[in-house]
Design an enzyme around this catalytic site. Structure first.
Site, PDB file in Angstrom:
ATOM      1  N   LYS A 115      62.286  46.042  29.600  1.00  0.00           N
ATOM      2  CA  LYS A 115      63.164  45.044  28.970  1.00  0.00           C
ATOM      3  C   LYS A 115      62.439  43.726  28.671  1.00  0.00           C
ATOM      4  O   LYS A 115      62.539  43.205  27.570  1.00  0.00           O
ATOM      5  CB  LYS A 115      64.370  44.719  29.869  1.00  0.00           C
ATOM      6  CG  LYS A 115      65.333  45.866  30.085  1.00  0.00           C
ATOM      7  CD  LYS A 115      66.602  45.385  30.792  1.00  0.00           C
ATOM      8  CE  LYS A 115      66.338  44.761  32.164  1.00  0.00           C
ATOM      9  NZ  LYS A 115      65.830  45.706  33.181  1.00  0.00           N
ATOM     10  N   ARG A 140      53.114  46.891  38.389  1.00  0.00           N
ATOM     11  CA  ARG A 140      53.393  45.467  38.175  1.00  0.00           C
ATOM     12  C   ARG A 140      53.217  44.703  39.493  1.00  0.00           C
ATOM     13  O   ARG A 140      52.764  43.558  39.507  1.00  0.00           O
ATOM     14  CB  ARG A 140      54.821  45.283  37.640  1.00  0.00           C
ATOM     15  CG  ARG A 140      55.130  43.842  37.257  1.00  0.00           C
ATOM     16  CD  ARG A 140      56.451  43.735  36.541  1.00  0.00           C
ATOM     17  NE  ARG A 140      57.576  43.899  37.454  1.00  0.00           N
ATOM     18  CZ  ARG A 140      58.851  43.977  37.050  1.00  0.00           C
ATOM     19  NH1 ARG A 140      59.143  43.940  35.771  1.00  0.00           N
ATOM     20  NH2 ARG A 140      59.821  44.103  37.931  1.00  0.00           N
ATOM     21  N   ARG A 198      54.996  40.366  42.347  1.00  0.00           N
ATOM     22  CA  ARG A 198      56.394  39.959  42.494  1.00  0.00           C
ATOM     23  C   ARG A 198      56.943  40.385  43.842  1.00  0.00           C
ATOM     24  O   ARG A 198      56.741  41.525  44.263  1.00  0.00           O
ATOM     25  CB  ARG A 198      57.235  40.579  41.366  1.00  0.00           C
ATOM     26  CG  ARG A 198      57.708  39.557  40.369  1.00  0.00           C
ATOM     27  CD  ARG A 198      58.461  40.217  39.252  1.00  0.00           C
ATOM     28  NE  ARG A 198      59.758  40.745  39.651  1.00  0.00           N
ATOM     29  CZ  ARG A 198      60.677  41.119  38.792  1.00  0.00           C
ATOM     30  NH1 ARG A 198      60.456  41.019  37.496  1.00  0.00           N
ATOM     31  NH2 ARG A 198      61.829  41.591  39.219  1.00  0.00           N
ATOM     32  N   ARG A 232      75.184  42.625  34.191  1.00  0.00           N
ATOM     33  CA  ARG A 232      74.810  43.750  35.047  1.00  0.00           C
ATOM     34  C   ARG A 232      75.984  44.262  35.855  1.00  0.00           C
ATOM     35  O   ARG A 232      75.831  45.266  36.572  1.00  0.00           O
ATOM     36  CB  ARG A 232      73.715  43.315  36.025  1.00  0.00           C
ATOM     37  CG  ARG A 232      72.302  43.555  35.536  1.00  0.00           C
ATOM     38  CD  ARG A 232      71.407  42.710  36.400  1.00  0.00           C
ATOM     39  NE  ARG A 232      70.170  43.335  36.754  1.00  0.00           N
ATOM     40  CZ  ARG A 232      68.967  42.798  36.444  1.00  0.00           C
ATOM     41  NH1 ARG A 232      68.875  41.711  35.743  1.00  0.00           N
ATOM     42  NH2 ARG A 232      67.875  43.394  36.843  1.00  0.00           N
ATOM     43  N   ARG A 271      66.709  48.489  44.191  1.00  0.00           N
ATOM     44  CA  ARG A 271      67.064  47.943  42.869  1.00  0.00           C
ATOM     45  C   ARG A 271      67.517  49.051  41.922  1.00  0.00           C
ATOM     46  O   ARG A 271      68.447  48.869  41.138  1.00  0.00           O
ATOM     47  CB  ARG A 271      65.882  47.166  42.281  1.00  0.00           C
ATOM     48  CG  ARG A 271      65.732  45.791  42.946  1.00  0.00           C
ATOM     49  CD  ARG A 271      64.373  45.180  42.723  1.00  0.00           C
ATOM     50  NE  ARG A 271      64.066  44.966  41.338  1.00  0.00           N
ATOM     51  CZ  ARG A 271      62.828  45.006  40.829  1.00  0.00           C
ATOM     52  NH1 ARG A 271      61.795  45.266  41.609  1.00  0.00           N
ATOM     53  NH2 ARG A 271      62.642  44.793  39.565  1.00  0.00           N
TER      54      ARG A 271
HETATM   55  P1  AMP Z   1      65.038  41.163  36.779  1.00  0.00           P
HETATM   56  O1  AMP Z   1      63.825  40.342  36.538  1.00  0.00           O
HETATM   57  O2  AMP Z   1      65.946  41.200  35.583  1.00  0.00           O
HETATM   58  O3  AMP Z   1      64.729  42.544  37.297  1.00  0.00           O
HETATM   59  O4  AMP Z   1      65.862  40.430  37.935  1.00  0.00           O
HETATM   60  C1  AMP Z   1      65.300  40.206  39.206  1.00  0.00           C
HETATM   61  C2  AMP Z   1      66.394  39.980  40.233  1.00  0.00           C
HETATM   62  O5  AMP Z   1      67.169  38.832  39.874  1.00  0.00           O
HETATM   63  C3  AMP Z   1      67.420  41.110  40.358  1.00  0.00           C
HETATM   64  O6  AMP Z   1      66.976  42.146  41.199  1.00  0.00           O
HETATM   65  C4  AMP Z   1      68.617  40.357  40.943  1.00  0.00           C
HETATM   66  O7  AMP Z   1      68.430  40.073  42.305  1.00  0.00           O
HETATM   67  C5  AMP Z   1      68.538  39.042  40.181  1.00  0.00           C
HETATM   68  N1  AMP Z   1      69.306  39.126  38.912  1.00  0.00           N
HETATM   69  C6  AMP Z   1      68.813  39.036  37.649  1.00  0.00           C
HETATM   70  N2  AMP Z   1      69.790  39.155  36.736  1.00  0.00           N
HETATM   71  C7  AMP Z   1      70.948  39.332  37.431  1.00  0.00           C
HETATM   72  C8  AMP Z   1      72.305  39.526  37.058  1.00  0.00           C
HETATM   73  N3  AMP Z   1      72.696  39.590  35.766  1.00  0.00           N
HETATM   74  N4  AMP Z   1      73.216  39.654  38.063  1.00  0.00           N
HETATM   75  C9  AMP Z   1      72.849  39.584  39.354  1.00  0.00           C
HETATM   76  N5  AMP Z   1      71.596  39.422  39.767  1.00  0.00           N
HETATM   77  C10 AMP Z   1      70.630  39.301  38.825  1.00  0.00           C
END
Ligand code: AMP
Length: 195
Positions: A14, A128, A134, A89, A145
């Site tokens: 993404k 990654r 990260r 989400r 996740r």
């Molecule tokens: P990502 O980089 O999109 O994988 O997001 C990393 C982390 O941020 C996720 O595992 C969640 O803990 C938090 N996060 C990001 N976007 C959301 C969302 N829309 N709702 C809830 N938590 C989020």
């Protein structure tokens, strides 16, 4: 002008595709994950609250996430169009986004669902972890996740499919190849990039 969402499992690509699409359409790519990470790094109040959830691979509570997106979408650069990467989400976030857009007199144009099989996304995420370090890219957290994604986010596809908004894109292959597939699908719906 286009308002689109990018949905897909962690590791589906993404973030990479979001950057390319945002450039092509000259719209901001808004990643809630990036915004949370920025806040964690700067030790803001929001960052302190979000960190515990992120470190465990859980979602940050809707109340915090929704407020953040409501604020970000009110900025001038997002009024004419945007790409949301990683939001909504949860079912509650879908309702919130509908509400934010309705208040602006706007609506979503397209939901791009990036698909990738589990083995491939785990491989990418572990890779990654080596490259970017990260905190949430360890094997246990990655597994959590993916579970949370299946439980809470995968069902949203059918909500948007019922509205006729979803295009399914195979996320496997070279970055440029995947971008090409997305651009083709968007063009078929009447959305062509500015450049
Ligand atoms: P990502 O980089 O999109 O994988 O997001 C990393 C982390 O941020 C996720 O595992 C969640 O803990 C938090 N996060 C990001 N976007 C959301 C969302 N829309 N709702 C809830 N938590 C989020």
């Amino acid at each position: 002008m286009i308002r689109l969402l990018l949905i897909g499992a962690p590791g589906a690509g993404k973030g990479t595709q979001a950057e390319r699409l945002a450039q092509a359409f000259e719209i901001p790519a808004i990643s809630t994950g990036d915004i949370f990470r920025h806040n964690v790094k700067n030790e803001t109040e929001l960052g302190k609250q979000a960190k515990a959830f992120m470190d465990r691979g859980e979602y940050v509570p809707d109340s915090l996430t929704n407020a953040l997106v409501r604020d970000r979408l009110s900025h001038a650069d997002a009024i004419e169009g945007f790409l949301l990467d990683g939001y909504p989400r949860t079912a509650d976030q879908v309702v919130e986004l509908d509400d934010i857009l309705a208040a602006q007199g706007n609506k979503l144009d397209v939901v791009v669902q990036l698909t990738a099989d589990t083995d491939e996304v785990v491989r990418r995420l572990l890779n990654r972890a080596l490259e970017q370090g990260r905190a949430d890219d360890t094997e246990d957290v990655i597994r959590r996740r993916l579970e949370v994604y299946e439980e809470q986010t995968a069902p949203l596809t059918s909500t948007y499919a019922d509205r006729g908004l979803v295009v399914m894109i195979d996320g496997l292959g070279e970055v440029a190849e995947v971008s090409g597939r997305i651009l083709e699908a968007l063009a078929a719906r009447g959305f062509s990039p500015k450049r």
